[in-house]
Scaffold this motif. Structure first.
Motif, PDB file in Angstrom:
ATOM      1  N   GLY A  86       0.723 -31.368   0.274  1.00 37.38           N
ATOM      2  CA  GLY A  86       0.132 -32.447   1.022  1.00 37.38           C
ATOM      3  C   GLY A  86       0.714 -32.996   1.255  1.00 37.38           C
ATOM      4  N   ASN A  87       1.553 -33.215   0.426  1.00 39.86           N
ATOM      5  CA  ASN A  87       2.861 -34.957   0.727  1.00 39.86           C
ATOM      6  C   ASN A  87       4.110 -34.314   1.487  1.00 39.86           C
ATOM      7  OD1 ASN A  87       3.762 -31.862  -0.781  1.00 39.86           O
ATOM      8  ND2 ASN A  87       5.827 -33.769  -2.077  1.00 39.86           N
ATOM      9  N   VAL A  88       3.897 -33.045   2.393  1.00 39.95           N
ATOM     10  CA  VAL A  88       4.615 -32.596   3.157  1.00 39.95           C
ATOM     11  C   VAL A  88       4.230 -33.642   4.283  1.00 39.95           C
ATOM     12  CG1 VAL A  88       5.637 -30.922   4.481  1.00 39.95           C
ATOM     13  CG2 VAL A  88       4.982 -30.715   2.164  1.00 39.95           C
ATOM     14  N   PRO A  89       5.378 -34.397   5.540  1.00 36.87           N
ATOM     15  CA  PRO A  89       5.109 -35.137   6.286  1.00 36.87           C
ATOM     16  C   PRO A  89       4.520 -34.350   6.761  1.00 36.87           C
ATOM     17  CG  PRO A  89       7.052 -35.457   5.687  1.00 36.87           C
ATOM     18  CD  PRO A  89       6.492 -34.239   4.609  1.00 36.87           C
ATOM     19  N   ARG A  90       2.702 -34.975   8.289  1.00 35.57           N
ATOM     20  CA  ARG A  90       2.250 -34.580   9.020  1.00 35.57           C
ATOM     21  C   ARG A  90       3.650 -34.447  10.101  1.00 35.57           C
ATOM     22  NH1 ARG A  90      -1.987 -36.533   6.105  1.00 35.57           N
ATOM     23  NH2 ARG A  90      -2.080 -38.517   7.747  1.00 35.57           N
ATOM     24  N   ARG A  91       2.788 -32.873  10.760  1.00 37.60           N
ATOM     25  CA  ARG A  91       3.577 -33.694  12.306  1.00 37.60           C
ATOM     26  C   ARG A  91       2.915 -33.147  13.539  1.00 37.60           C
ATOM     27  NH1 ARG A  91       8.595 -29.628  12.097  1.00 37.60           N
ATOM     28  NH2 ARG A  91       9.391 -30.792  13.969  1.00 37.60           N
ATOM     29  N   ILE A  92       1.579 -32.358  12.987  1.00 40.38           N
ATOM     30  CA  ILE A  92       1.036 -32.476  14.612  1.00 40.38           C
ATOM     31  C   ILE A  92      -0.151 -33.228  14.019  1.00 40.38           C
ATOM     32  CG2 ILE A  92       2.346 -31.484  15.667  1.00 40.38           C
ATOM     33  CD1 ILE A  92       0.137 -28.260  14.256  1.00 40.38           C
ATOM     34  N   ALA A  93      -0.714 -32.769  13.209  1.00 40.24           N
ATOM     35  CA  ALA A  93      -2.452 -33.675  12.539  1.00 40.24           C
ATOM     36  C   ALA A  93      -2.443 -35.114  12.561  1.00 40.24           C
ATOM     37  CB  ALA A  93      -2.144 -32.851  10.915  1.00 40.24           C
ATOM     38  N   ASN A  94      -1.667 -35.523  13.087  1.00 41.89           N
ATOM     39  CA  ASN A  94      -2.162 -37.018  13.230  1.00 41.89           C
ATOM     40  C   ASN A  94      -3.146 -37.420  13.915  1.00 41.89           C
ATOM     41  OD1 ASN A  94      -1.068 -38.200  10.863  1.00 41.89           O
ATOM     42  ND2 ASN A  94       0.606 -38.312  11.371  1.00 41.89           N
ATOM     43  N   GLY A  95      -4.296 -38.082  13.976  1.00 38.96           N
ATOM     44  CA  GLY A  95      -5.072 -38.162  14.792  1.00 38.96           C
ATOM     45  C   GLY A  95      -6.425 -37.593  14.452  1.00 38.96           C
ATOM     46  N   LEU A  96      -5.622 -36.150  13.981  1.00 34.48           N
ATOM     47  CA  LEU A  96      -7.155 -35.216  13.465  1.00 34.48           C
ATOM     48  C   LEU A  96      -8.124 -35.742  12.237  1.00 34.48           C
ATOM     49  CD1 LEU A  96      -8.100 -32.511  12.644  1.00 34.48           C
ATOM     50  CD2 LEU A  96      -7.123 -32.573  10.670  1.00 34.48           C
ATOM     51  N   VAL A  97      -9.338 -35.644  13.079  1.00 33.80           N
ATOM     52  CA  VAL A  97     -10.435 -36.234  12.524  1.00 33.80           C
ATOM     53  C   VAL A  97     -11.413 -35.367  12.112  1.00 33.80           C
ATOM     54  CG1 VAL A  97     -13.058 -37.656  12.700  1.00 33.80           C
ATOM     55  CG2 VAL A  97     -10.746 -38.103  14.157  1.00 33.80           C
ATOM     56  N   GLU A  98     -11.440 -35.632  10.646  1.00 32.73           N
ATOM     57  CA  GLU A  98     -12.161 -34.137   9.903  1.00 32.73           C
ATOM     58  C   GLU A  98     -13.172 -35.257   9.487  1.00 32.73           C
ATOM     59  OE1 GLU A  98      -9.095 -32.066   6.814  1.00 32.73           O
ATOM     60  OE2 GLU A  98      -9.101 -34.606   7.074  1.00 32.73           O
ATOM     61  N   ILE A  99     -14.759 -33.495   9.612  1.00 32.48           N
ATOM     62  CA  ILE A  99     -16.192 -33.840   8.451  1.00 32.48           C
ATOM     63  C   ILE A  99     -16.349 -32.865   7.673  1.00 32.48           C
ATOM     64  CG2 ILE A  99     -16.722 -32.344  10.682  1.00 32.48           C
ATOM     65  CD1 ILE A  99     -19.326 -34.624  10.694  1.00 32.48           C
ATOM     66  N   CYS A 100     -17.187 -33.391   6.756  1.00 35.74           N
ATOM     67  CA  CYS A 100     -17.625 -32.886   5.506  1.00 35.74           C
ATOM     68  C   CYS A 100     -18.945 -33.428   5.283  1.00 35.74           C
ATOM     69  CB  CYS A 100     -16.330 -32.923   4.389  1.00 35.74           C
ATOM     70  SG  CYS A 100     -16.860 -32.226   2.533  1.00 35.74           S
ATOM     71  N   TRP A 101     -19.389 -32.379   4.930  1.00 34.63           N
ATOM     72  CA  TRP A 101     -21.527 -32.799   4.337  1.00 34.63           C
ATOM     73  C   TRP A 101     -21.568 -33.005   3.243  1.00 34.63           C
ATOM     74  CZ3 TRP A 101     -19.259 -29.267   7.875  1.00 34.63           C
ATOM     75  CH2 TRP A 101     -20.039 -30.041   9.355  1.00 34.63           C
ATOM     76  N   TYR A 102     -22.060 -33.838   2.874  1.00 36.45           N
ATOM     77  CA  TYR A 102     -22.883 -33.852   1.127  1.00 36.45           C
ATOM     78  C   TYR A 102     -23.742 -33.827   1.069  1.00 36.45           C
ATOM     79  CZ  TYR A 102     -24.512 -34.639  -3.234  1.00 36.45           C
ATOM     80  OH  TYR A 102     -25.200 -33.862  -4.032  1.00 36.45           O
ATOM     81  N   LEU A 103     -25.163 -32.358   0.812  1.00 34.97           N
ATOM     82  CA  LEU A 103     -26.022 -32.470   0.851  1.00 34.97           C
ATOM     83  C   LEU A 103     -26.969 -32.278  -0.370  1.00 34.97           C
ATOM     84  CD1 LEU A 103     -25.472 -28.851   3.771  1.00 34.97           C
ATOM     85  CD2 LEU A 103     -26.529 -31.306   4.184  1.00 34.97           C
ATOM     86  N   PRO A 104     -27.931 -32.863  -0.604  1.00 32.83           N
ATOM     87  CA  PRO A 104     -27.967 -33.031  -2.099  1.00 32.83           C
ATOM     88  C   PRO A 104     -29.724 -31.619  -2.204  1.00 32.83           C
ATOM     89  CG  PRO A 104     -29.485 -33.624  -0.902  1.00 32.83           C
ATOM     90  CD  PRO A 104     -28.358 -33.645   0.513  1.00 32.83           C
ATOM     91  N   CYS A 105     -29.453 -30.592  -3.673  1.00 33.02           N
ATOM     92  CA  CYS A 105     -30.418 -29.558  -4.351  1.00 33.02           C
ATOM     93  C   CYS A 105     -31.319 -30.072  -4.897  1.00 33.02           C
ATOM     94  CB  CYS A 105     -29.339 -29.142  -4.917  1.00 33.02           C
ATOM     95  SG  CYS A 105     -29.171 -29.747  -6.598  1.00 33.02           S
ATOM     96  N   GLY A 106     -31.491 -30.885  -4.591  1.00 31.29           N
ATOM     97  CA  GLY A 106     -33.098 -31.629  -5.097  1.00 31.29           C
ATOM     98  C   GLY A 106     -33.268 -31.852  -6.127  1.00 31.29           C
ATOM     99  N   LYS A 107     -32.266 -32.112  -7.105  1.00 31.04           N
ATOM    100  CA  LYS A 107     -32.374 -32.164  -8.405  1.00 31.04           C
ATOM    101  C   LYS A 107     -31.398 -32.872  -8.935  1.00 31.04           C
ATOM    102  CE  LYS A 107     -31.914 -27.049  -9.456  1.00 31.04           C
ATOM    103  NZ  LYS A 107     -31.235 -26.177  -9.800  1.00 31.04           N
ATOM    104  N   ASN A 108     -32.625 -34.184  -9.104  1.00 29.43           N
ATOM    105  CA  ASN A 108     -31.993 -35.866  -9.721  1.00 29.43           C
ATOM    106  C   ASN A 108     -30.672 -35.271 -10.338  1.00 29.43           C
ATOM    107  OD1 ASN A 108     -34.097 -36.343  -7.653  1.00 29.43           O
ATOM    108  ND2 ASN A 108     -35.330 -37.027  -9.734  1.00 29.43           N
ATOM    109  N   ASN A 109     -30.962 -35.157 -11.551  1.00 27.87           N
ATOM    110  CA  ASN A 109     -29.561 -35.084 -12.642  1.00 27.87           C
ATOM    111  C   ASN A 109     -28.449 -34.858 -11.767  1.00 27.87           C
ATOM    112  OD1 ASN A 109     -30.689 -32.197 -11.979  1.00 27.87           O
ATOM    113  ND2 ASN A 109     -29.731 -31.935 -14.851  1.00 27.87           N
ATOM    114  N   LEU A 110     -28.173 -33.816 -10.630  1.00 27.25           N
ATOM    115  CA  LEU A 110     -26.769 -33.139 -10.016  1.00 27.25           C
ATOM    116  C   LEU A 110     -27.049 -33.416  -9.129  1.00 27.25           C
ATOM    117  CD1 LEU A 110     -28.181 -29.252 -10.915  1.00 27.25           C
ATOM    118  CD2 LEU A 110     -26.091 -30.633 -11.826  1.00 27.25           C
ATOM    119  N   ASP A 111     -27.587 -34.738  -8.090  1.00 28.90           N
ATOM    120  CA  ASP A 111     -27.398 -35.074  -6.743  1.00 28.90           C
ATOM    121  C   ASP A 111     -26.607 -36.367  -6.698  1.00 28.90           C
ATOM    122  OD1 ASP A 111     -28.721 -33.113  -5.332  1.00 28.90           O
ATOM    123  OD2 ASP A 111     -30.432 -33.886  -4.867  1.00 28.90           O
TER     124      ASP A 111
END
Length: 1706
Positions: free
Chosen positions: A343-368
């Motif tokens: 992950g510390n290797v300089p990026r050569r073509i990935a700059n400008g990449l926009v990533e997405i990730c989702w947080y989705l609840p499971c319906g348990k208050n103590n876990l969400d």
């Protein structure tokens, strides 16, 4: 893709010449500048992104003159200055260039005095970062978008090997391999070469210090994972991108939202690529109701929170995000960050990449972490460099967090000038150096952006990461609670278009396909109604067809209806259903569907199928997810909710609508069209559909094999699709089949998807119904090892527990499905979820039945048990006890199944399939690592599945070595035959497969060859032994007999071993699918032993008989030789007396003297008359001994017989007294008795009498033939002949125990036969005595002796005469006998190798040939003979065939001539050898004896004739030899001419010692058993088989059976009756009705399979229909009521059915 290069340009002086030195010598230091030679052409040796390697030709004529080269270069950028460098030699590397720029280079030669040549120049374009990286990764030829999903899914060596990654070029494929198996370690991108280099560099202190001082980024063998992911997305087509997104999302990797292409500085919104991601979660609002949301992630609206970086930032944004999204108990790297591997290797073509990730609840208050779903977006690189990306995030996000360390004024101005920012902006400041300048800049920016204090977050030095993350979470929670602006990824596309950002869905093909799919799916509101309107062929009609097809096999509802008529009614019903299907016009939806998949653009077609699937899944989720959830809940309390569950199951089935329904409709359209004539327009309209189906299969689309709703296979459709596929791949379609079976919802489809990277449906409401097959290509590097082109994966619906199955009436469906797929597979995976292990025990019963059935039909698939959700690392060891218990259970079930299937006892599970408890059990951890929906796939799951996959491939390699994988055409044979058999209740007894039939036929053909080789060898040995016996001079018969028996035994052992070895080799080589007939192996082993026993007895008997005959003949010959010696002495005396007379005597005087001497001598000789035997008395005595076992009544009757020769002159007719009284009375007394449910009671006794009479007649005929053959042998009677005759009768009677005859029957029959034998044998004995009377025998020689006496008196040369007599009286008969002995064998050989050989190659072929011939002759009389007396018919047919074959072109003469040639050569050799061995002084008599000794292994020369030839002969043996050689040649010519002219084959056959017709009869007649119902003969190979079977059965009326009430001949077929609910009754059932289905209770050795189709018995139906009246008259019955359909059967149909039944291709 290479770098963009312009061609080199070389500059030369204006005149185009290079100046030469005037002196033509080396340059001097004072050479003028114009004379310096320029460099040669510039070559670009390599081009990188930041360097260029150049070389050029050496200048001419400056050898030895010091020089260097000056290089000047500049880029195309306006502000770039020229740069100059020098090079001492003619090559250099120019570095520190800028990527993607055009550079001009000039090179001049420079002398020491600074004189320069004219320059040469070239221009080069450096690679961009992207080009450079793609080259290093080996992807240059795949850009853009050229890697396809099918390429990635192909199975090759790399798919199953774990070699370390040595170079970057292997990295992309390793990543894809791991990703397709959802392995969360896929992002590990370090090459092992890079590790090795680093490790070796750290071995000493100097290296360590040097490494610390160097720039660590120079390692060219490592790459940032983001660069790899970006490169792969750029090089993948849109379908692979979609699959990568799906798998990355399962691994909980952040996925590309905006994909940059640094070569164009553009980015693409990855909307299409994300469309396949479906997530299930439970927001706070649904916690109480336990509901959940399941939807495509691109259409789920939620707050979007973006994170960007401004300038440099010492805080790791990605690491902070991972901490925000991770549960405190379990940290996970959603986003790649600096501290991850590479992950510390300089990026050569990935700059400008926009990533997405989702947080989705499971319906348990103590876990969400968050109560509602949220999308988290991360921009890679400085936002200032990627303003397009930043702009769209500002427009679509609820909030944007900007991370920075410091803010320059220019940055502040840029941010504040950005207009219309919809998102809330949050500044996240991390000031390592908290300067006043930084604080002021921040205040200034906050003021300009009108930010409140809550929108500025500081990461203070004293604040640890946990506190800071908590602060960020609270901020995000506030944003989400107050969020008014939720966004879908679909909604982002509009913003993207406004900003000039491309969307991956914008391509024409995708949009066209989207419209086509929407045209179909947009009209779906009510699924049930939609299916009825738009897909009408597959609903009630298809299910109705399925029911009719099964009823055709099972005949459950036939009742008392005539079966054949009932079957034709079913056929009519089928036709009506097909007509109903045809009556529907092609619906609008199906018209659109077929048009779309017929699209010539493969890409557009693929888009269409994907859109269809996604759209249908959306529809299914709305309706089905709730139903399926409810179904699972209710199943937990089965006993309480039975009716509700059944109703839910129906609702789920009715509400399901997927791609399979459209494909199913397409199949039904095709099948309905195919039921019409080929020239019909409707037929032609759909004839291209299989080609479309084949294309889809080849594209990786699953095809429905078994329709789970109708529980049926559209056989014609599947067959034609796969046949078309076979053609499309140029017949390279060898398959290995992997199948998975298991309980519902145990992750079978997920297992296959993980293992092979495929996409079987796994989302809610998409549970597999039926069975689907999917093709995976095998790469070239693995084809040779696997020996196949494709792996066919079959996914099946979950088997139900018995309670559930009973409830839904699907137990039978599960059984059928399991039997079918097990039969088709090379490997069957049994999937067991540990929480369902008790349920699995019940399911295993189904599986065990399936495996047992496969063992019986010759298939033994490999079985792998997969135990899912077993997490412990020591599971394999801990479960040793469980494995043992499982095997015990499997053994119990196998024994139970074997009893149910009536296949013997003490069967073990390992008997029916390949199973090793240690190797064949796999323990796989749970799929998820943690709590979904935020849990990634468990690494242990994907790793174990990968190990399992490798093991499977190894098993397949071994399987392919044992049995070559079959092409798809053979797979289809199995599909058809297995499904046909499955539709009958008793699978094993009804299984019939053309491959199995062909395999059995091939084995029979081979066995018959081996058997004939065995027989031929022993016949030749026996002929040789008989010759040796005939030429025996010793009287020590005991020793000779013992040695002969020992020799015979050794020969038999040798030949038996040879034939056994042939059988072993045949199975080992797996010739002609030998594995399919493994169950018949023991039969053939028994046949071989039986053959050996038969010959052992026969050879010993024949040798003993020959020795006994020789003994008697020798005694007679010795007596005759005594008389001859006396005569010879008298003749010598007479000769001397006559010579002493004074005057010569005339011939008349000599003859008179000879006659006087002869009469006187004969009167003085005391001739011993031959003994006369009382043959009749001997036979009667033997008969009494034979019948001793019977009671007094038989003995009393036998004692009344005085003279056997008076007995047996009448015809034998069976009468009431010939039967056991109890059996016979039953037939008379029972008022409603029916024999085979067909005959009037008053006729039943008569029927038994007729049968017994027929049998007796057959026995009498065979016995008379035996007696006739013995009588023709010209030998004396021997008591062994009577013993053999009585044994023959006993054997025949034993074979017919079903007749229930008594001792009286046996007595009367034997008396009749023995009476005939007594007369014939008495005559034979008298004729022998007459022929061999010593006085008469001597009298026959009188003229010869007289002639010799006169010749001797006149002293004539007797050489010629002696040679003539020896040739005519000794050699000629011996040669004839030699040819006759061998001719029988030669004729059999000729028949088995000639043009008609195929007829005799096996019993089935023989049956086919005879039936074909009599069909062509169409003669009623021949049919009657065939049906009524099959044995006599066969014998006559074979004799006729032999006569016909050997009469053509005097073929028999050719065979005789060949043997003649052989023996002539031996005679000539014997003469030559005798000449060498005979001394000068020896007489011609000695010479002749020498010849005879040389020939005594081949020829039997009559002792008496030889004695007569040698009588008073004395001549020169050399002269004799000359004459003899000429005469032998003359004899050869005479016999050859005789053979070529004589063509009375029948006459010749009668005189042969080995009758060829009998040999061929044995070969094709077999055991002679007839079907107990229709009397068709058994066709099983060998003599000693355990089970009888026939290819074709016939209407029982042809076997004389009639109905009770009206005496009409019965038209039903036993092959139909045995699968109906009809009953039969006869003496075997003690006249009680018994179900046909259970016929094996009484006839366990008969296997009567059902008709493979209604046309199967067309042959005999045609015969009965054509000759109905004639047959009725012959049987004294009324004509049968033949179904109307039978009258449509033509002679051609009959012939076709015959070919099909006997598996004759041409």
């Amino acid at each position: 893709m290479g770098p963009s290069e312009t061609s080199s340009v070389i500059s030369t002086p204006p005149d185009g010449t290079v100046p030469e030195d005037p002196a033509n010598g080396p340059y001097s230091p004072y050479t003028t500048p114009a004379s310096v030679s320029p460099p040669g052409e510039i070559k670009k040796d390599s081009v990188e992104s930041d360097s260029v390697s150049l070389s050029w030709g050496r200048p001419g004529n400056i050898d030895g003159i010091p020089h260097s080269f000056c290089i000047t270069y500049s880029s195309s950028d306006d502000n770039d200055q020229d740069t100059t460098t020098t090079a001492p030699s003619n090559s250099t590397v120019i570095s520190k260039l800028r990527p993607g720029r055009h550079y001009s280079f000039t090179v001049t030669t420079v002398l020491e005095n600074a004189t320069q040549s004219t320059p040469v120049s070239a221009s080069v374009c450096t690679k961009s970062h992207l080009e450079d990286l793609l080259c290093k990764l080996g992807l240059e030829n795949y850009f853009p978008g050229k890697i396809t999903l099918s390429t990635v899914l192909e199975i090759g060596t790399a798919s199953i090997t774990d070699e370390p990654i040595q170079s970057l070029k292997k990295l992309p494929w390793c990543f894809l391999k791991r990703l397709m198996m959802v392995n969360v370690t896929a992002r590990s991108t370090r090459c092992s070469a890079a590790e090795t280099d680093t490790d070796s560099a750290l071995q000493d202190l100097d290296s360590v210090l040097e490494l610390m001082g160097s720039n660590g980024d120079q390692d060219t063998n490592i790459i940032n994972p983001l660069d790899l992911i970006t490169a792969l997305f750029l090089c993948s087509d849109s379908f692979l991108q979609q699959e990568m997104m799906l798998k990355m999302s399962m691994c909980q990797f952040a996925v590309p939202l905006l994909l940059p292409d640094c070569s164009t500085s553009q980015c693409t919104l990855m909307l299409w690529a994300m469309r396949d991601i479906v997530k299930k979660f439970r927001p706070r609002s649904l916690i109480d109701s336990k509901g959940f949301v399941e939807d495509s992630i691109v259409s789920t609206a939620m707050p979007v929170i973006s994170f960007v970086r401004l300038g440099d930032c010492s805080l790791s944004k990605s690491q902070i995000l991972n901490q925000i999204l991770s549960n405190p108990q379990q940290y996970y790297d959603f986003f790649i960050h600096h501290d991850m591997e590479c992950g510390n290797v300089p990026r050569r073509i990935a700059n400008g990449l926009v990533e997405i990730c989702w947080y989705l609840p499971c319906g348990k208050n103590n876990l969400d972490i968050f109560p509602e779903p949220v999308a988290v977006v991360n921009l890679r690189g400085d936002l200032l460099s990627f303003q397009n990306q930043f702009s769209i995030l500002c427009q679509t996000s609820s909030a944007v967090f900007i991370f920075f360390d410091s803010i320059a004024e220019s940055e502040c101005n840029l941010l504040s000038s950005a207009g219309n920012i919809k998102a809330q902006l949050f500044l996240v400041a991390n000031f390592p150096n908290k300067t006043e300048k930084n604080i002021n800049s921040l205040k200034d920016l906050a003021s300009k952006l009108k930010l409140s204090g809550s929108q500025i977050l500081f990461k203070k030095q004293q604040t640890n990461d946990a506190e800071f993350v908590m602060k960020l979470r609270l901020t995000m929670n506030d944003i989400m609670e107050n969020c008014q602006h939720k966004m879908t990824i679909e909604g982002m596309s509009a913003e993207a278009h406004e900003l000039g950002i491309s969307v991956d869905e914008d391509c024409t093909e995708c949009q066209n396909a989207k419209r086509s799919a929407a045209e179909i799916t947009s009209r779906i509101n009510d699924v049930v109604r939609y299916k009825e309107d738009q897909l009408p062929l597959q609903g009630k009609l298809w299910k109705e067809l399925a029911k009719i097809e099964k009823e055709e096999c099972r005949l459950w509802k036939a009742g008392d209806k005539p079966i054949e008529e009932y079957k034709y009614n079913l056929q009519s019903e089928k036709q009506k259903v097909r007509q109903q299907q045809i009556s529907y016009n092609v619906s609008a939806a199906m018209g659109c569907f077929i048009t779309a998949i017929s699209n010539e653009s493969k890409k557009e077609r693929s888009y269409f199928l994907k859109w269809m699937r996604m759209n249908l899944d959306v529809k299914a989720r709305k309706k089905l997810s709730d139903l399926c959830d409810e179904y699972k809940k209710k199943c937990c309390k089965l006993s309480e909710n039975k009716e509700i569950i059944a109703d839910l199951d129906r609702q789920i089935s009715n509400s399901s609508l997927g791609m399979e329904h459209f494909m199913r409709e397409m199949g039904q359209l095709y099948e309905a069209a195919r039921s019409l004539p080929p020239n019909n327009a409707y037929h032609r309209q759909f004839e291209d559909l299989p080609s479309l189906g084949a294309d889809l299969l080849l594209d990786g689309f699953p095809l429905e094999l078994v329709d789970g709703d109708a529980s049926n296979i559209p056989l014609r459709w599947v067959t034609d699709v796969l046949t078309e596929l076979h053609e499309k791949v140029q017949h390279k379609s060898r398959l290995l089949v992997v199948t998975v079976l298991g309980v519902q919802s145990t992750g079978k489809s997920t297992l296959l998807n993980t293992m092979f990277g495929v996409q079987f449906a796994v989302s809610s409401g998409r549970c597999t119904r039926g069975a689907f097959m999917l093709l995976i290509r095998v790469k070239e590097d693995l084809k040779e090892e696997l020996n196949c082109d494709f792996i066919l994966v079959i996914d099946t619906e979950g088997l139900k527990s018995p309670e559930l199955a009973q409830l839904e009436d699907s137990y039978e469906h599960d059984n059928e499905l399991a039997t079918l797929v097990v039969g088709l597979s090379d490997i069957t995976i049994i999937n067991i979820a540990m929480e369902n292990s008790t349920e699995m025990k019940d399911i295993l019963q189904i599986v065990v039945h399936a495996f047992l059935r496969m063992k019986e039909v010759g298939k033994k698939p490999n079985c792998q048990f997969v135990h899912q959700n077993v997490g412990d690392v020591s599971a394999h060891d801990n479960n040793a006890r469980d494995r043992k218990k499982l095997l015990e259970q499997l053994n119990e079930m196998t024994q139970a199944a074997a009893r149910m299937e009536k296949k013997g006892f003490n069967r073990q599970f390992t008997d029916i399939m390949e199973y090793d408890a240690k190797k064949n059990n796999w323990y796989i951890p749970g799929l998820w690592h943690g709590n979904p929906p935020m849990a990634p796939v468990n690494t242990g799951y994907s790793e174990t599945v990968y190990q399992f996959k490798k093991s499977l491939i190894e098993v397949l390699k071994n399987a392919s070595k044992q049995k070559a994988p079959a092409p798809v055409t053979e797979f289809l044979e199995w599909v058809g035959s297995l499904w046909k058999a499955v539709k009958y209740e008793h699978f094993i007894f009804s299984f019939r497969n053309s491959l199995v039939v062909e395999a059995y036929s091939n084995l029979c053909v081979e066995y018959n060859k081996w058997e004939w080789d065995f027989r031929k060898h022993m016949y030749n040995w026996l002929a040789n032994a008989e010759t040796r016996i005939s030429n025996l001079h010793s009287s020590n018969y005991e020793d000779f007999s013992s040695s002969l028996k020992a020799e015979a035994s050794a020969e038999l052992v040798k030949e038996e071993k040879k034939i056994q070895q042939n059988l072993t080799d045949y199975y080992q080589k797996n010739n002609g699918h030998a594995n399919l007939v493994e169950k018949h192996r023991e039969d053939f082993v028994s046949c071989i032993k039986s053959l050996r026993r038969e010959f052992e007895s026969s050879v010993n008997n024949k040798c003993e008989n020959a020795i006994a005959i020789h003994k008697g003949m020798k005694k007679m010959c010795d007596n005759r030789e005594e008389y001859t010696a006396v005569i010879e002495g008298k003749v010598q005396s007479l000769l001397e007396t006559c010579r002493e007379r004074n005057s010569p005597l005339s011939d008349e005087e000599l003859q008179k003297d000879f006659e006087e001497m002869w009469n006187q001598t004969v009167s003085e000789l005391k001739f011993q008359a031959l003994e006369t035997q009382a043959v009749a008395s001997d036979i009667l005595n033997q008969l009494r001994m034979n019948l001793e076992r019977h009671g007094s009544q038989v003995q009393n009757e036998l004692s009344e017989v005085e003279d056997l020769t008076d007995c047996g002159k009448e015809h034998f007719i069976a009468q009431a007294q010939h039967f056991e009284s109890s059996d016979y009375q039953k037939t008379k007394e029972q008022p409603s008795m029916k024999l085979f449910k067909r005959q009037p009671q008053q006729c039943l006794g008569k029927e038994l009498e007729n049968k017994a009479t027929e049998k007796a007649s057959a026995i009498i005929e065979n016995c008379r033939q035996f007696v006739t053959n013995k009588a023709q042998s010209k030998t004396d009677y021997r008591d062994i002949y009577t013993m053999e005759l009585l044994q023959m009768i006993d054997k025949e009677l034993k074979n017919e125990e079903t007749l229930k005859t008594n001792g009286q029957f046996e007595l009367d029959l034997k008396i009749l036969i023995c009476g005939y034998a007594a007369r014939e044998f008495q005559k034979m004995h008298e004729d022998f005595n007459e022929e061999n009377d010593p006085k008469k025998a001597l009298e026959k020689c009188r003229p010869k002796y007289c002639s010799n006496f006169i010749d001797l008196y006149h002293e004539k040369d007797q050489c010629r005469k002696m040679a003539e007599e020896f040739t005519e009286r000794c050699l000629k008969p011996a040669v004839r006998e030699y040819i006759n002995k061998a001719l029988g064998i030669d004729i059999v050989d000729e028949m088995l190798t000639g043009a008609q050989s195929v007829k005799y190659s096996s019993r089935s072929f023989f049956q086919f040939s005879t039936l074909k011939q009599i069909l062509n002759e169409d003669n009623f009389g021949i049919y009657v003979e065939y049906i009524k007396n099959y044995e006599r018919f066969v014998k006559g047919w074979i004799s006729d065939q032999i006569v016909e074959s050997l009469s053509k072109d005097a073929k028999i003469g050719d065979l005789e001539a060949k043997r003649l040639e052989t023996i002539t050569t031996k005679i000539q050799a014997a003469i030559e050898n005798a000449q060498k061995e005979t001394a000068e002084s020896q007489t011609s008599s000695m010479f002749i004896k020498m010849i005879c000794r040389n020939l005594n292994k081949d020829l039997v020369i009559c002792r008496e004739e030889l004695g007569a030839v040698l009588f008073l002969k004395n001549s020169n043996h050399k002269e004799f030899a000359k004459y003899l050689q000429v005469l032998v040649n003359k004899l050869t010519g005479t016999l050859r001419a005789e053979f070529s002219q004589e063509c009375d084959v029948e006459k010749k056959l009668i005189n042969l010692s080995l009758k060829p017709q009998d040999e061929l009869f044995k070969r094709v007649f077999g055991c002679g058993k007839l079907c107990p119902f229709c009397k068709v003969p058994c066709e099983a190979g060998g003599q000693d088989h355990k089970e009888h079977h026939a290819s074709v059965h016939r209407p029982q009326g042809l076997g004389r059976y009639r109905y009770v009430t009206n005496e009409k001949l019965c038209a039903s077929l036993c092959s139909t009756d045995v699968h109906s609910n009809q009953t039969f009754e006869n003496s075997d059932t003690e006249w009680k009705p018994h179900p046909y289905k259970d016929y094996r209770r009484f006839y366990p050795d008969w296997n009567i399979p059902p008709d493979p189709s209604i046309e199967a018995s067309d042959y005999w139906k045609y015969v009965l229909t054509t000759f109905n009246k004639e047959i009725a008259a012959e049987y004294k019955a009324k004509p049968a009521d033949v179904p109307a359909e039978w009258k449509k059967i033509t002679k051609t149909n009959a012939m076709e059915s015959l070919k099909k039944l006997f598996n004759v291709k041409a």
